[in-house]
Write a protein that holds these residues in place. Sequence first.
Motif, PDB file in Angstrom:
ATOM      1  N   GLU A   9       0.874  -1.235  -0.038  1.00 40.79           N
ATOM      2  CA  GLU A   9      -0.085   0.051  -0.033  1.00 40.79           C
ATOM      3  C   GLU A   9       0.814   1.129   0.102  1.00 40.79           C
ATOM      4  O   GLU A   9       0.660   2.316  -0.598  1.00 40.79           O
ATOM      5  CB  GLU A   9      -1.104  -0.079   1.178  1.00 40.79           C
ATOM      6  N   LEU A  10       1.972   1.308   0.501  1.00 44.03           N
ATOM      7  CA  LEU A  10       2.897   2.260   0.927  1.00 44.03           C
ATOM      8  C   LEU A  10       3.536   2.497  -0.703  1.00 44.03           C
ATOM      9  O   LEU A  10       3.633   3.914  -1.028  1.00 44.03           O
ATOM     10  CB  LEU A  10       4.024   1.899   1.828  1.00 44.03           C
ATOM     11  N   ASP A  67       7.788  12.007   5.021  1.00 43.18           N
ATOM     12  CA  ASP A  67       6.859  11.008   5.920  1.00 43.18           C
ATOM     13  C   ASP A  67       6.943   9.764   5.149  1.00 43.18           C
ATOM     14  O   ASP A  67       7.034   8.515   5.972  1.00 43.18           O
ATOM     15  CB  ASP A  67       5.698  11.723   6.228  1.00 43.18           C
ATOM     16  N   LEU A  68       6.569   9.707   3.988  1.00 39.59           N
ATOM     17  CA  LEU A  68       6.724   8.395   3.250  1.00 39.59           C
ATOM     18  C   LEU A  68       7.918   7.545   3.273  1.00 39.59           C
ATOM     19  O   LEU A  68       7.910   6.288   3.503  1.00 39.59           O
ATOM     20  CB  LEU A  68       6.199   8.656   1.933  1.00 39.59           C
ATOM     21  N   THR A  74       8.728   4.380   5.146  1.00 38.48           N
ATOM     22  CA  THR A  74       9.265   2.931   4.466  1.00 38.48           C
ATOM     23  C   THR A  74      10.360   2.346   5.155  1.00 38.48           C
ATOM     24  O   THR A  74      10.579   1.243   5.210  1.00 38.48           O
ATOM     25  CB  THR A  74       9.929   3.523   3.115  1.00 38.48           C
ATOM     26  N   ALA A  75      11.390   3.490   5.580  1.00 36.38           N
ATOM     27  CA  ALA A  75      12.504   2.708   6.773  1.00 36.38           C
ATOM     28  C   ALA A  75      12.020   2.012   7.910  1.00 36.38           C
ATOM     29  O   ALA A  75      12.624   1.190   8.315  1.00 36.38           O
ATOM     30  CB  ALA A  75      13.427   3.904   6.882  1.00 36.38           C
ATOM     31  N   ARG A  80      10.052  -5.150   9.879  1.00 39.62           N
ATOM     32  CA  ARG A  80       9.835  -6.428   9.265  1.00 39.62           C
ATOM     33  C   ARG A  80      11.251  -7.267   9.840  1.00 39.62           C
ATOM     34  O   ARG A  80      11.019  -8.462  10.247  1.00 39.62           O
ATOM     35  CB  ARG A  80       9.769  -6.702   7.912  1.00 39.62           C
ATOM     36  N   GLU A  81      12.300  -6.755   9.703  1.00 40.96           N
ATOM     37  CA  GLU A  81      13.654  -7.353  10.020  1.00 40.96           C
ATOM     38  C   GLU A  81      13.714  -7.636  11.402  1.00 40.96           C
ATOM     39  O   GLU A  81      14.091  -8.848  11.619  1.00 40.96           O
ATOM     40  CB  GLU A  81      14.924  -6.460   9.550  1.00 40.96           C
ATOM     41  N   GLU A  82      13.118  -6.889  12.555  1.00 38.89           N
ATOM     42  CA  GLU A  82      13.226  -7.438  13.752  1.00 38.89           C
ATOM     43  C   GLU A  82      12.123  -8.111  14.124  1.00 38.89           C
ATOM     44  O   GLU A  82      12.427  -8.970  14.886  1.00 38.89           O
ATOM     45  CB  GLU A  82      12.984  -5.916  14.449  1.00 38.89           C
ATOM     46  N   VAL A  83      11.097  -8.188  13.611  1.00 41.17           N
ATOM     47  CA  VAL A  83      10.088  -9.192  13.772  1.00 41.17           C
ATOM     48  C   VAL A  83      10.490 -10.542  13.393  1.00 41.17           C
ATOM     49  O   VAL A  83      10.442 -11.469  14.086  1.00 41.17           O
ATOM     50  CB  VAL A  83       8.504  -8.859  13.050  1.00 41.17           C
TER      51      VAL A  83
END
Length: 441
Positions: free
Chosen positions: A174-175, A197-198, A202-203, A209-212
């Motif tokens: 969506e981003l 802000d976008l 994104t960052a 995701r990497e941390e999860v």
Amino acid sequence: MGSAGAAGEVMSREETDRVLERLDAEHEAVESSLLALQDHAGRRLLEGAELAGTTAHRWARAEAAVTALWNGFEVYARTLRQARELRERRRWPSRDDLVELTRLLRGTLTVPGAGLPGAAGVGLSGAPKLAEELTLGQLVERMNGWYAQALDVVAAADSVWSALPARIDMLAAELGRVRSLAHSVGMRPGEHPSADDLERITAELTALREEVVRDPLAFWTPTGGSGAPGGGRPDTTRYDSAARALEEIRREIDAVLAVRQDAEQRLMKLRDLLTRADRTLAEARAARGEVLAKIAACEVPAVSGPPAALHSRLAEAVEHRRYAQWHRLSPLLEELEVSAEDELERARAQLSAVTAPLAVRAELRGRLDAYKAKVAQHGLAEDSLLIERYDTARRMLWSAPCDLRAAEDAVLRYQRAVQEALQHRRQTRDAAGGAMNMGAE
């Protein structure tokens, strides 16, 4: 293996049968749980992942618990198998058989690696014992604890991995769509706050995701008061924050897209509002000159000039539309629409304030003429006092400049004279009517 005496009296045949039946059921339950844990998707993911942080620490302990669980289960199964084989030798076991069965079923067993850090069976040095003496009942309790410890980690990690990465990927998609729309309306990093802000979102999603994936348990919130393994929910605070920020930007872009669609119509409406405001102010300035010429002893407010600042900003809006700078046009149009409406209302208020003396004079003229018609209706048109007072009031109202205060007093004097004349006529008629009635009698 401990002696039978340590476990109490020798069990009877009926007791051994009941204990064996219960232990068989427990063996089946533990085996099913072990196989379910072995096949759990979360366990397979944990074994193949590069873990970090809280998850790496807790999974190391959980793996030790699983190892201890299998070791304990092997001891448990072997002991139960020995007891079952001994019991099945004879229908009526001898005393030696019962003594041995009692020793197997109620005595202590040597369980290798049964102790885990932070649990019972830990040595004085804090390191887990290499072996521990437990009864079958104690071993079952200990295996239940190891199972719960391992399942808690596996279920929690699996819940986080099942919930968050897929949602993050969907939000990232969506981003990408929102970023494309932002670019189409001229929102670019370094030029517009929303575009910046976008980039930040994104960052954030990439890092999240990497941390999860590496540390899912850092995103797990246990349920308070729940003792069930895996009781809790994924912590979606950071994801929710990013989703809300993206939604705000998407709404802003939708507004800008709407501006692009109807910009010309809104600009035409703004031009019309400002033109009407200019005309109203011009009318107010003309009316002020008329009032100053026709009304004496009256304070007439000054009239402001045309809204040059609004006209300048309207021209700026036109330039934004010409060069497709929709992100700049959108907030400017919203501000101009409010300002233009306010300007028109202000111009109308100035016109009303300026023409108020003329409205008062018109009201006095109308009132004077209305009373004159009333005088004629009641046959008092030839009354000299009324004629005199009417002429005085009319001369004041139709002269230039007109003294409104003096004219209003003259109109009021005429009104009172008319009312007195009408009252006198009614009294005369009433008196005449009474005399005629008395003569008739």
